[in-house]
Design a protein around this motif. Structure first.
Motif, short mmCIF file in Angstrom:
data_model
loop_
_atom_site.label_atom_id
_atom_site.label_comp_id
_atom_site.label_asym_id
_atom_site.label_seq_id
_atom_site.Cartn_x
_atom_site.Cartn_y
_atom_site.Cartn_z
N ASN A 65 0.50 -0.77 0.05
CA ASN A 65 -0.25 -0.26 -0.09
C ASN A 65 0.30 1.49 0.19
O ASN A 65 0.40 2.13 -0.72
CB ASN A 65 -1.01 0.14 1.17
CG ASN A 65 -2.56 -0.82 0.77
OD1 ASN A 65 -3.12 -0.42 0.42
ND2 ASN A 65 -2.22 -1.60 1.28
N LYS A 66 1.83 1.31 1.23
CA LYS A 66 2.95 2.21 1.08
C LYS A 66 3.34 2.63 0.11
O LYS A 66 3.62 3.74 -0.55
CB LYS A 66 3.93 2.48 2.29
CG LYS A 66 4.54 3.84 2.60
CD LYS A 66 3.61 4.53 2.95
CE LYS A 66 4.75 6.12 2.65
NZ LYS A 66 3.94 7.20 3.34
N TRP A 67 4.04 1.49 -1.03
CA TRP A 67 4.49 1.54 -2.23
C TRP A 67 3.38 1.85 -3.54
O TRP A 67 4.63 3.14 -3.70
CB TRP A 67 5.01 0.17 -2.33
CG TRP A 67 5.72 0.17 -4.02
CD1 TRP A 67 6.90 0.51 -4.37
CD2 TRP A 67 5.58 -0.82 -5.35
NE1 TRP A 67 6.98 0.75 -5.69
CE2 TRP A 67 6.07 -0.36 -5.98
CE3 TRP A 67 4.24 -1.57 -5.46
CZ2 TRP A 67 6.04 -1.14 -7.30
CZ3 TRP A 67 3.88 -2.31 -6.36
CH2 TRP A 67 4.87 -2.19 -7.33
N GLU A 258 5.22 4.28 -15.77
CA GLU A 258 5.68 3.53 -14.51
C GLU A 258 4.44 3.14 -13.55
O GLU A 258 4.31 2.97 -12.66
CB GLU A 258 6.73 4.24 -14.62
CG GLU A 258 7.47 3.40 -13.27
CD GLU A 258 8.91 4.61 -12.96
OE1 GLU A 258 9.23 3.53 -11.97
OE2 GLU A 258 9.21 4.92 -14.57
N GLY A 259 4.38 4.89 -13.71
CA GLY A 259 2.53 4.12 -12.76
C GLY A 259 2.17 3.90 -12.56
O GLY A 259 1.52 3.26 -11.80
N LEU A 260 1.25 3.34 -13.57
CA LEU A 260 -0.09 2.45 -13.83
C LEU A 260 0.72 0.33 -13.59
O LEU A 260 -0.13 0.06 -13.68
CB LEU A 260 -0.20 2.47 -15.39
CG LEU A 260 -1.10 1.65 -15.67
CD1 LEU A 260 -2.45 2.16 -15.44
CD2 LEU A 260 -1.40 2.15 -17.50
N SER A 261 1.91 0.55 -14.16
CA SER A 261 2.49 -0.34 -14.08
C SER A 261 2.60 -0.46 -12.41
O SER A 261 1.66 -1.88 -11.70
CB SER A 261 3.64 -0.61 -14.19
OG SER A 261 4.34 -1.73 -14.12
N THR A 265 0.21 -3.08 -10.94
CA THR A 265 0.47 -4.65 -9.54
C THR A 265 0.58 -4.38 -8.01
O THR A 265 -0.79 -5.48 -7.37
CB THR A 265 2.44 -4.33 -9.67
OG1 THR A 265 2.61 -4.18 -11.23
CG2 THR A 265 2.84 -5.80 -8.99
N GLY A 266 0.17 -3.64 -6.99
CA GLY A 266 -0.17 -2.89 -6.65
C GLY A 266 -1.37 -3.27 -5.63
O GLY A 266 -2.14 -4.10 -5.37
N ALA A 267 -2.53 -3.10 -6.64
CA ALA A 267 -3.72 -2.56 -6.96
C ALA A 267 -4.29 -5.00 -6.77
O ALA A 267 -4.49 -5.04 -6.07
CB ALA A 267 -4.64 -2.73 -7.84
#
Length: 378
Positions: A65-67, A258-261, A265-267
């Motif tokens: 989450n923090k990442w 890069e933000g989308l990736s 991944t995080g979601a």
């Protein structure tokens, strides 16, 4: 003269009635089902597995989450995606026959309205709090969960607290003050969001108990909680303006890609682990004692602090370190004293009231009642 045994004594009416009563009692006793055998104690391997499972799931939730929140500023949409993934996983469990999904109706939704409102506020406060504070400070920002839980239990439910409980609350409050005072690596809004998160978490634990009477079980409650919370959060994604940020994130290239990736991944990771953390919490409480579960939560807090330093380069001063130590000590002491109080009250509750004859007593429930939703941000 007839032999003595040629004569048979004719029973009187009282004796006939007594024999019939004894026969009925014997027949009822023979038909009474045997008491269920107690479950065998879990193996050491199962205990180690459940505690490790809980620790990994909880730490992954916070760190990922923090990442993601460091990379993209769409906390509500991120939370919405996690809830949707949890609902999809529950649907898959039902599809493969692991559970039966409840029927969604208006009456149930109205009955769960207080729970959903509290859950949405709590998850939003958790997520925003983690966005504004360090991962190692997150334990301190939400450190007032125990004091607020004791307070609302007294205010709403009228539950009295022992002296040992008040001592544990005092220790936790000292830890919060030590951790917050002199802290220069966080913002006032992050601390305020942590306090608000503590309030909603404490109220949520009380609301869950009342909401269990609306549904059939904890899995049904988890399904309704995730589904209805996702529906309620979706309009706020548009109201907050995050929808346009999401559109830009999906259409831009370069840094946007890069933000989308990172977001996708995080979601996916947090959605899966958010689903697993409920199972992990229940499993840890089932095969371990309440004290062991709280100690594992304390270990999680320490590991979370060190991982925050390692992954995100966070600085932990003496105030933050002392705050974490006091908060974890007070929490462990609280669970220990509650366990001791329940063990002391069981002999009095099981004392026979039929002239000292031993009686069968039903098994008592665990002192630690798990909640049905995750305590970590979604």
């Amino acid at each position: 003269m007839a032999a003595r045994n040629d004569y048979q004594r004719v029973p009187v009416a009282d004796e006939v009635e007594m024999q019939q009563r004894r026969s009925a009692e014997f027949e009822a006793a023979s038909q009474k089902p045997a008491p269920p055998a107690s479950d065998p104690p879990p193996s050491q391997a199962m205990v180690v597995f459940s505690v490790s499972f809980y620790l990994i799931a909880a730490i992954v939730m916070v760190m990922v989450n923090k990442w993601v929140l460091n990379a993209v500023k769409v906390p509500l949409f991120f939370l919405f995606c996690q809830l949707v993934i949890a609902v999809i996983l529950l649907q898959l469990c039902a599809l493969f026959g692991y559970m039966k999904l409840p029927h969604v109706d208006i009456t149930t939704c109205k009955g769960l309205a207080p729970l959903i409102a509290c859950n949405v506020l709590g998850l939003a406060f958790n997520t925003y709090c983690l966005q504004y504070v360090d991962a190692s400070f997150y334990q301190i920002a939400r450190g007032l969960v125990l004091p607020f839980t004791v307070f609302f239990s007294w205010w709403i439910l009228g539950a009295s607290s022992s002296r040992a409980t008040l001592v544990a609350v005092f220790i936790v409050c000292i830890g919060f003050v030590l951790g917050v005072s002199g802290e220069i690596h966080t913002t006032a809004i992050g601390t305020a969001l942590g306090v608000a998160s503590s309030v909603t978490t404490a109220v949520h634990a009380i609301v869950v108990k009342r909401s269990l009477s609306v549904v059939s079980g904890t899995l049904d409650l988890a399904y309704f909680s995730n589904l209805l919370s996702a529906i309620v959060i979706l309009p706020f994604v548009f109201i907050s303006g995050e929808f346009f940020t999401v559109i830009e994130m999906f259409t831009e290239g370069g840094e946007g890609a890069e933000g989308l990736s990172t977001f996708l991944t995080g979601a996916l990771v947090t959605g899966v682990f958010g689903f697993l953390i409920c199972i992990a919490g229940f499993l840890s409480i089932k095969v371990t004692s309440p004290i062991s579960h709280m100690i594992s939560a304390a270990v999680r807090g320490v590991l979370q602090t060190f991982l925050g330093i390692w992954f995100f380069g966070e600085h932990v001063g003496s105030g933050r370190a002392l705050g974490i130590i006091f908060i974890l000590t007070g929490s462990v002491y609280y669970v220990y004293t509650k366990s001791q109080e329940q063990n002391a009250s069981r002999p009095a509750a099981a004392r026979p009231a039929n002239g000292g004859l031993p009686t069968q007593t039903p098994p008592t429930s665990s002192a630690y009642a798990p909640v049905t939703t995750r305590e970590q941000p979604r």
